[in-house]
Write an enzyme that holds these catalytic residues in place. Structure first.
Site, PDB file in Angstrom:
ATOM      1  CB  ILE A 182       7.181  -0.580   9.046  1.00 31.31           C
ATOM      2  CG1 ILE A 182       6.459  -1.285  10.200  1.00 31.31           C
ATOM      3  CG2 ILE A 182       7.027   0.939   9.141  1.00 31.31           C
ATOM      4  CD1 ILE A 182       4.983  -1.006  10.300  1.00 31.31           C
ATOM      5  CE  LYS A 183       5.701   1.023   0.435  1.00 30.04           C
ATOM      6  NZ  LYS A 183       4.751   1.219  -0.710  1.00 30.04           N
ATOM      7  CB  ILE A 184      11.253   3.243   6.219  1.00 32.89           C
ATOM      8  CG1 ILE A 184      10.544   2.833   7.517  1.00 32.89           C
ATOM      9  CG2 ILE A 184      12.188   4.433   6.472  1.00 32.89           C
ATOM     10  CD1 ILE A 184      11.488   2.376   8.612  1.00 32.89           C
ATOM     11  CB  ILE A 211       1.022  -0.022   6.752  1.00 30.42           C
ATOM     12  CG1 ILE A 211       0.247   1.290   6.942  1.00 30.42           C
ATOM     13  CG2 ILE A 211       1.853  -0.358   7.996  1.00 30.42           C
ATOM     14  CD1 ILE A 211      -0.837   1.190   8.015  1.00 30.42           C
ATOM     15  CB  THR A 264      -0.900   0.052   1.245  1.00 35.14           C
ATOM     16  OG1 THR A 264      -0.072   0.264   2.412  1.00 35.14           O
ATOM     17  CG2 THR A 264      -1.691  -1.228   1.422  1.00 35.14           C
TER      18      THR A 264
END
Length: 378
Positions: A139-141, A108, A44
């Site tokens: 976790i998208k960074i 996310i 996403t």
């Protein structure tokens, strides 16, 4: 009938869906993609959520409850998006179990407004990990300069990470180093490395869009001959770097401790030009151990007419380098290209996040008014 997506999966490509919405979850179409189209993961981003939450009807009940609680728009945003991601993680759990934690992952993203703030990014990553509370989460960074130490710190805390917005080989090398640093620290902190996953999202089609625009401006025959080649060449050379970095002693020590490699993920794989075949960014980037996250339209197109020709990456390194030599010869400054793309990428996600907040504020306001109307009170 040929199962083209199975052929792609068998060739080493994990098929992930680049989309998520409450409607998709409630109607069961996500689970259908998992069972029928070999989809084993979900990504996403703020743009996807902005589009999903624009359908206020799908979120009506939860919006009313949030309005009754009087939460802020920021809190409501996190409540709605993490609800969807948690649900999707449960849908993808069979793929997670079947792959021993390699796939079945749902991503996310941290608030894109924090892309240049390391400590706040780490704090939000930890908060999202806690809020979703599913071990198959990523976790998208973003791979900004401030994002690199945030990636390390988040992994060191035992949290799985999807590194996003990677455009250049130079930055990708730093992303891999940040990953290795994070796992070494995680090991020192006592975390089970076999539970920590990571992918490095290398953006594809946007590279062609920016480079081809510049090639058109140059206009020479040499420039025109290079159109549509830079994105695939860039990703192929990224895989070469992946092989080199994960072939050394440093990685061998982590692997011995149970770690899984940070897989290359091809993102932005929908074509932006009618000149290209709609499955080109899948067909030309087939290699063992990669992820390709696609819009549903590309998944459908590949199922219909995609061609799996085996590994289309590892034998192409010399040809890929020739593309970059050609770009330099006609005057393309690729360092400037990737700088522009990173800046624009962050800005686009910030804009989408702003649209999401603005739309959600209106929806919350409408829910509050609806809850206080005489008909509702009766």
């Amino acid at each position: 009938m040929t199962d083209r997506l199975k052929e792609l999966s068998d060739a080493g490509v994990a098929v992930w869906l680049d989309d998520l919405s409450r409607v998709r979850l409630a109607t069961g179409t996500l689970d259908q993609l998992r069972t029928e189209k070999h989809v084993v993961g979900v990504t996403t981003n703020p743009t996807i959520f902005a589009k999903a939450l624009s359908d206020a009807d799908a979120y009506d009940e939860q919006l009313r409850e949030l309005a009754d609680r009087g939460v802020t728009v920021e809190e409501a945003t996190r409540a709605l998006t993490t609800y969807d991601v948690r649900w999707a993680a449960d849908v993808m759990r069979p793929a997670y179990d079947a792959s021993e934690g390699q796939d079945g992952r749902v991503s996310i993203e941290v608030d894109p407004r924090l892309a240049h703030e390391t400590s706040k990014t780490v704090a939000e990553a930890k908060a999202l990990w806690w809020l979703v509370d599913r071990e198959n989460l990523l976790i998208k960074i973003p791979a900004t300069l401030a994002g690199l130490p945030a990636i390390t710190a988040t992994l060191a805390a035992g949290i799985s990470v999807n590194v996003t917005l990677i455009f250049s080989l130079e930055r990708y090398g730093k992303v891999i180093d940040a990953f290795l640093d994070g796992l070494e620290q995680a090991k020192a902190n006592g975390h089970d490395l076999s539970k920590i996953a990571s992918v490095a999202s290398f953006f594809v089609s946007r590279v062609d869009t920016e480079v081809d625009k510049r090639l058109d401006k140059i206009g020479s025959d040499e420039a025109k001959a290079l159109k549509g080649k830079s994105a695939i060449a860039n990703a192929q050379l990224a895989y070469k770097l992946y092989e080199e970095k994960f072939g050394g002693e440093r990685w061998a020590a982590l692997k011995a401790a149970g770690a899984k490699p940070q897989r290359p993920l091809w993102a932005s794989t929908g074509t932006k030009s009618a000149e290209f075949k709609d499955t080109i960014y899948v067909e030309e980037l087939i290699a063992p151990g990669v992820v390709n996250t696609m819009p549903e339209s590309v998944i459908t197109a590949y199922a219909d007419h995609g061609e799996t020709r085996g590994d289309t990456v590892t034998g192409q390194y010399a040809a890929a380098q020739q593309v970059f030599d050609g770009l330099a010869a006609v005057g393309i400054d690729f360092d400037d290209v990737v700088e522009v793309l990173e800046t624009e990428g962050v800005q686009k996600f910030e804009a989408s996040w702003g649209e999401l907040l603005e739309g959600l504020a209106k929806s919350l306001d409408a829910a509050k008014k609806g809850a206080s109307s005489p008909s509702d009170a009766a």
